[in-house]
Design an enzyme around this catalytic site. Sequence first.
Site, short mmCIF file in Angstrom:
data_model
loop_
_atom_site.label_atom_id
_atom_site.label_comp_id
_atom_site.label_asym_id
_atom_site.label_seq_id
_atom_site.Cartn_x
_atom_site.Cartn_y
_atom_site.Cartn_z
N ASP A 83 0.86 -1.17 0.00
CA ASP A 83 0.00 0.00 0.00
C ASP A 83 0.91 1.23 0.00
O ASP A 83 2.10 1.14 0.31
CB ASP A 83 -0.90 -0.05 1.24
N ASP B 97 -0.12 5.20 0.91
CA ASP B 97 -0.35 6.13 2.02
C ASP B 97 -0.49 5.36 3.34
O ASP B 97 -1.35 4.49 3.46
CB ASP B 97 -1.61 6.95 1.78
N ASP C 187 -1.66 -1.29 5.93
CA ASP C 187 -1.95 -0.73 7.25
C ASP C 187 -3.43 -0.67 7.56
O ASP C 187 -3.81 -0.16 8.61
CB ASP C 187 -1.35 0.68 7.35
#
Length: 224
Positions: A12, A14, A174
């Site tokens: 991922d 951001d 995240d």
Amino acid sequence: MTNFPFRIVGFDLDGTLVDSALDLCPAVNVALRAEGRPEVSLDVTRGLIGGGARRMLERALEVTGGPVHGARFEQLVGVLLEHYTANIAKGTVPYPGCLAALDDLAARGVLLAVVTNKAEDLALKLLAELGLTHRFASIVGGDTLGRERAKPAPDLIHETVGRCGGGSFAMVGDSTFDVLAARNAGMPVVALSFGYHDVPPAELGADLLIDHFDQLVGALQALG
């Protein structure tokens, strides 16, 4: 190639590779001010990120007075994106240990990929301005295949594996978007205890949870 258990590792963007909240927060606040809403803090913004700019703005509006719909919402998305695009890398930085971990994986023959719900053009622009583009064999965004196929759907992971020529894959992220996308694709996933979480890190449901990028290579080896 070494005997590393994964040929491809997808990340991922951001909240995983980079801490981009310092640039996303001002963009959100420009849109909120345009609607006469109070600004949100950096800490609040970290909790709004995930699922792309539209979802981030929806959450920001919800916590500052309620949703906005239709043409007005589209105008506010445009305000946010105009500001963000012009200021995309003013404060954004890779997380501590990130670049060293990427170097370590690359040295082991692993193909690195970005699998993000950020719009593809913005992901490409951000990575280019940070000087990171050359590190990745594939970069796909939330609109690469159409928004209905963004994470948590498995499609972006399958697309990434195909672009990289096939082989074993693991995801690093995240949020539940990342974990569910990996689960839906039948792939293992490592989650970060830092980043932008939509649920507490221990509740993400990843195979392993790490506290620092220094632990990533060992975690992937353990999963293999």
